[in-house]
Design a protein around this motif. Structure first.
Motif: not given
Length: 477
Positions: A328-330, A395-399, A403-408, A432-437
């Motif tokens: 799941r990608i945010g 941050a809201a997406l990651a928390d 979703v399992d990962a967040v992309t800006l 956070t341990d959610v990857p940010l791309f």
């Protein structure tokens, strides 16, 4: 390669591997007085990198080579060396290897070509000394390779221009990625491509025709080195698919990642592979079966290789999840169109871009103007580039747990664009341990690239590249 003959020696004790990865002393047999010649470059490269060990040029005329005292023969050296670079004509190599074994050399690296490549001439040259060398304990890398670079040891034992600080304008820095490649040129190219996106390397080792040491044996040893977290292999073919599977399982058990680019997948490619390094390409379907069963990431081309390695290596360094529990990608974007483009690219690779819950959408609305969209892709609109912050939405997406990962997705063409978010992004990444791309749909300004590299996040300049990187982190995408 069709030969299944046993290795010349045994790479069973760590000190022999140390002789390759961290040599204390090096002989350069066939060292040229011309620093621009292939046989002259390694000596100059070693000096520019500040190699701290002992270097002995070996040239039949003795005297000096590039200002360093030279010896007429490896047998004349004042000590046995850990590693010998062999850079003489193919017909001279067999005797040079005999001399190396007699002189106590631990590993000989043969840069010379002419051992069956192309039209097959010279294929049997080394067979004449196999029995003699078998009991010596000396190992052989090559022939027909471009050598290696040990970045922890400041030892560029190669003629590759990628290690030429004066011509390239850059010095490679030690990192957590090792490269093993049957192709010399492609192996060092990976390091050059990777450096452009902030990747650093531990070892770059090219194996050529693999008379003795091969990529699989080296990979099985590198998985145990603490400085290496990710190993990239560029292979045309391997001797034993069962060994490939065993190596893949070792990486899985160690919690490290193996990324493979398999060359020679078509009839013309397979023909070229055999002419290039005498490797038999084999059945790509069998390779892919092993890749899937062992969790080996596959890259189809150079761009995908860097996309995948960047995602894996940077996620490991940051301490974010390197294998995601879901797909799941945010997506938070300052351009609606670019967000759509990434959503399409993710969906095409089997990734989900789920609609956010009503509660999370309400939170997203607080991070955007009234004409934005909180659904996912979350369209923050270009308004935020004029003075707002993207970090609250990320941050809201990651928390959220949704979703399992967040992309800006944003434009980083303006110098200073990330300055106001830099500290907040660093704080988010630390907790956070959610990857940010990051996907920048415009060419990033150098100042933005520096911040991205300081933050350590994977960043991409195309939707397809970002989606490939995300896919590499998903267990079963």
């Amino acid at each position: 390669m069709t030969s299944t003959a046993p290795a010349v020696g045994e790479l069973s004790d760590p000190p022999v591997l140390d002789a390759l990865l961290r040599p204390r002393s090096v002989a350069m047999i066939g060292a040229s007085r011309d620093p621009k010649a292939l046989g002259g470059r390694p000596l100059g490269f070693m000096a520019r990198y500040g190699y701290a060990g002992r270097v002995y040029p070996v040239n039949g005329k003795g005297g000096e080579v590039q200002g360093v005292p030279a010896y007429a023969s490896i047998l004349d050296l004042p000590e046995p060396v850990d590693l010998a670079l062999v850079m003489v004509r193919a017909e001279l190599v067999a005797q040079v290897l005999r001399d190396c074994a007699a002189a106590g050399v631990r590993i000989a690296v043969i840069l010379s070509s002419g051992f069956g490549e192309g039209m097959g001439a010279g294929a049997g040259i080394l067979e004449s000394v196999r029995a003699e060398l078998a009991g010596s304990g000396m190992r052989i890398l090559g022939p027909n390779c471009e050598g290696l670079a040990s970045l922890p040891a400041d030892a560029p034992l190669t003629f590759s221009p990628v290690l030429d600080i004066d011509l390239s304008g850059a010095r490679l820095s030690p990192g957590n990625i090792a490269v093993l490649s049957q192709s010399g040129g492609m192996g060092f190219a990976v390091a050059q491509w990777g450096t452009a996106v902030g990747l650093d390397f531990s070892y770059i080792i090219t194996t050529g025709n693999e008379y003795d040491l091969d990529c699989l044996e080296l990979a099985a040893r590198l998985v145990d080195t603490p400085e290496t977290e990710v190993v990239v292999m560029l292979i045309e073919g391997v001797r034993d698919l069962a060994e490939l599977e065993a190596v893949g399982e070792r990486f899985r058990a160690a919690g490290k990642r193996l990324v493979v680019a398999k060359l020679g997948q078509t009839p013309p490619g397979a023909r070229g592979a055999y002419a290039h390094t005498r490797h038999v390409a084999g059945d790509i379907a069998e390779y892919r079966r092993i890749f899937r069963s062992c969790g080996i990431a596959e890259a189809a081309d150079a761009e995908e290789l860097i996309d995948v390695v960047q995602a894996i290596a940077k996620s490991r360094t940051l301490g974010t999840r390197e294998l995601l529990p879901g797909a799941r990608i945010g997506i938070a974007t300052t351009s609606g169109g670019a967000g759509v483009w990434l959503a399409d690219a993710c969906a095409a690779r089997g990734l989900a871009v789920p609609v956010l819950s009503p509660l999370l959408q309400q939170t997203m609305q607080e991070c955007m103007p009234s004409f934005g969209s909180p659904v996912n892709p979350v369209d923050l609109t270009a308004q935020l580039t004029a003075g707002g912050s993207v970090t609250p939405a990320l941050a809201a997406l990651a928390d959220s747990g949704e979703v399992d990962a967040v992309t800006l997705v944003t434009s980083l063409s303006s110098a200073g664009r990330l300055e106001r978010d830099k500290e907040a992004l660093a704080e988010l990444l630390s907790r956070t341990d959610v990857p940010l791309f990051v996907f920048t749909y415009t060419k990033p300004a150098p100042s933005c690239v520096r911040i991205l590299e300081e933050l350590g996040v994977p960043w991409y300049t195309s939707a397809a590249s970002a989606a490939r990187g995300l896919t590499a982190l998903v267990r079963e995408a």
